[in-house]
Design an enzyme around this catalytic site. Sequence first.
Site, PDB file in Angstrom:
ATOM      1  N   GLY A   1       0.832  -1.194   0.000  1.00  0.00           N
ATOM      2  CA  GLY A   1       0.000   0.000   0.000  1.00  0.00           C
ATOM      3  C   GLY A   1       0.870   1.247   0.000  1.00  0.00           C
TER       4      GLY A   1
ATOM      5  CB  CYS B   1       5.283  -4.296   0.336  1.00  0.00           C
ATOM      6  SG  CYS B   1       6.345  -2.864   0.096  1.00  0.00           S
ATOM      7  CE1 TYR B   2       0.920   1.192   5.232  1.00  0.00           C
ATOM      8  CE2 TYR B   2      -0.499  -0.679   5.765  1.00  0.00           C
ATOM      9  CZ  TYR B   2      -0.123   0.637   5.963  1.00  0.00           C
ATOM     10  OH  TYR B   2      -0.775   1.403   6.909  1.00  0.00           O
TER      11      TYR B   2
ATOM     12  CG  HIS C   1       5.518  -5.888  -4.464  1.00  0.00           C
ATOM     13  ND1 HIS C   1       4.277  -5.685  -3.933  1.00  0.00           N
ATOM     14  CD2 HIS C   1       6.257  -4.798  -4.118  1.00  0.00           C
ATOM     15  CE1 HIS C   1       4.241  -4.528  -3.298  1.00  0.00           C
ATOM     16  NE2 HIS C   1       5.435  -3.964  -3.391  1.00  0.00           N
TER      17      HIS C   1
ATOM     18  CD  GLU D   1       2.352  -8.372  -5.299  1.00  0.00           C
ATOM     19  OE1 GLU D   1       3.181  -9.132  -4.759  1.00  0.00           O
ATOM     20  OE2 GLU D   1       2.060  -7.257  -4.832  1.00  0.00           O
TER      21      GLU D   1
ATOM     22  CB  VAL E   1     -17.142 -12.909 -24.712  1.00  0.00           C
ATOM     23  CG1 VAL E   1     -16.293 -11.823 -24.111  1.00  0.00           C
ATOM     24  CG2 VAL E   1     -16.957 -14.209 -23.968  1.00  0.00           C
ATOM     25  CG  ASP E   2     -17.855  -9.600 -20.706  1.00  0.00           C
ATOM     26  OD1 ASP E   2     -17.085 -10.550 -20.923  1.00  0.00           O
ATOM     27  OD2 ASP E   2     -17.474  -8.437 -20.509  1.00  0.00           O
TER      28      ASP E   2
ATOM     29  CE  LYS F   1     -13.719  -9.726 -22.320  1.00  0.00           C
ATOM     30  NZ  LYS F   1     -14.881  -8.813 -22.318  1.00  0.00           N
TER      31      LYS F   1
ATOM     32  CE  LYS G   1      -6.852   4.516 -22.915  1.00  0.00           C
ATOM     33  NZ  LYS G   1      -8.036   3.737 -22.652  1.00  0.00           N
TER      34      LYS G   1
ATOM     35  CD  GLU H   1     -13.990   2.650 -30.107  1.00  0.00           C
ATOM     36  OE1 GLU H   1     -14.206   3.155 -31.220  1.00  0.00           O
ATOM     37  OE2 GLU H   1     -14.014   1.423 -29.911  1.00  0.00           O
TER      38      GLU H   1
HETATM   39  N1  GLN Z   1       4.468   2.765   1.708  1.00  0.00           N
HETATM   40  C1  GLN Z   1       5.308   1.712   2.177  1.00  0.00           C
HETATM   41  C2  GLN Z   1       6.768   1.970   1.808  1.00  0.00           C
HETATM   42  O1  GLN Z   1       7.088   2.892   1.114  1.00  0.00           O
HETATM   43  C3  GLN Z   1       4.870   0.391   1.568  1.00  0.00           C
HETATM   44  C4  GLN Z   1       5.076   0.309   0.089  1.00  0.00           C
HETATM   45  C5  GLN Z   1       4.443  -0.900  -0.537  1.00  0.00           C
HETATM   46  O2  GLN Z   1       3.642  -1.599   0.080  1.00  0.00           O
HETATM   47  N2  GLN Z   1       4.726  -1.134  -1.789  1.00  0.00           N
HETATM   48  O3  GLN Z   1       7.623   1.235   2.266  1.00  0.00           O
END
Ligand code: GLN
Length: 527
Positions: free
Chosen positions: A62, A89-90, A178, A180, A236-237, A383, A519, A525
């Site tokens: 975050g 992270c956060y 991270h 992810e 499709v949806d 999707k 874009k 569009e």
């Molecule tokens: N804001 C926090 C930091 O700067 C966490 C960052 C994050 O979760 N990516 O360390």
Amino acid sequence: MSKPVEVGEVFNTILVLDFGSQYSHLIIRRLREFNVYAEMLPCTQKISELSWKPQGVILSGGPYSVYLDGSPHVDMAVFDLGVPILGICYGMQELAWINGRGVGEGDKKEFGHAQVHVEKGRENDPLFAGIDDFQVWMSHGDKLSDLPTGFHTVATSGNSPYAAIAHDEKPIWGIQFHPEVTHTARGKEILKNFAVNICKSSQNWTMKNFIETEIERIRTLVGPTGEVIGAVSGGVDSTVAAKLMTEAIGDRFHAILVDNGVMRLNECATVKKTLTAGLGINLQVIDAADLFLGKLKGVTDPEKKRKIIGNTFIEIFEEVAEGIKPKDGGEIEFLLQGTLYPDVIESISFKGPSQTIKTHHNVGGLLDNMKLKLIEPLRELFKDEVRQLGELMGIPHDLVWRHPFPGPGIAIRILGEVTAEQVEIARNADHIFIEEIKKAGLYKEISQAFAALLPVRSVGVMGDQRTYEQVIALRAIETTDFMTADWYIFEAAFLKTVARRIVNEVKGVARVVYDITSKPPATVEWE
Ligand code: GLN
């Protein structure tokens, strides 16, 4: 009416509590890639208000700093669930803050790649099973100044002595990087170690299993006599949603296709045939082309065009819906909406303490006027999952992979006034372009392609005659999320063929150009 079950009650679910990171939805994506169901809720979620018990919890990253006033904090009840917890992270900084407050501003920010290694003696940590030295993606400015009480270090990086920590007794982990994002080479394996090996989530999130659960859920929600209406477009949806409804409640689902006069060449007839004869959907087609074109007469402003088309659609839809009388004399109670998970994520993701959370749906008018309840069978799906579902339910391949098509149709691809003659030109040019793209085997590689008709005239020469006709602009883009997009690079010979065919076959066009703008700064569009 009995309360329908939530997906989280049926599938083992990893709960991702979102602290507002731009990557939070990727955590869900990665987990689902190995068939573990995951759902995201804002970090302010009260655990006691959940109707299901998660199999494990992930605290996301975050943009805030845990030590500042007003920063978001997790409901402490999450630790009483007795399930494994992973802070990213956060999320890790939050774990440290709760367990000793040892978090502060780092002397330097760490953004980008870093090399992480698992500490000697910690090789058996289940989060890193089979992984010892790997590249990660870091994105933080704060760092742990101390090891939180009751935790030990599992892995370090050059700049982060606490790149990964674990609780001495409880199944709680924190990682500074991270997992992810794809830049973290072994990230998916780490998430899999957590979800599958540590949380023991079953890997049963498949569209095959989803169909059964969802049909049951729809039946419970609608009840034995309830009726549902929904608009279909040929996309499709809406087709997948309509097919699911049909499987669940048969003809008590009423699909409505409104021909607004600005659909593509032969589209209305093709959709009608596919949905009725092919898929057995109870469909009414309303030919309102003249009404729409009448209202669009003389209108050139793009926003006005959109509004006219949107409002006229609602008017017609309401009128048709009111004419549908359920057999038992009851009322239509539900409106089907093909909302997908990214829309849900957008509406629930944590946007800071001061911001109100945007409510999602674009059918507000219909719901209020008609006193309908919303039914959204695809709201847990991305999707690509909807496409898998479509293929499984026998929806034709071409429809499943159809490029997105805007609600206002080619009206916003005809710059200037929309008339029957202009629609004809735009339609025919578009048809040739798409046909050639399909012939060249490029349709799936391109995310969206179309022809726009420009309201300018240009001089040409055909068969020794001077011509003075309009211009077609071809647009083809590649994108993963439609937030940013790049124009597609065709072979010159391909563009040559398309241009030649359009000028030769479409009366009223003297010139063809190719749009080479990304874009941003342009949009996909033209209007
Ligand atoms: N804001 C926090 C930091 O700067 C966490 C960052 C994050 O979760 N990516 O360390």
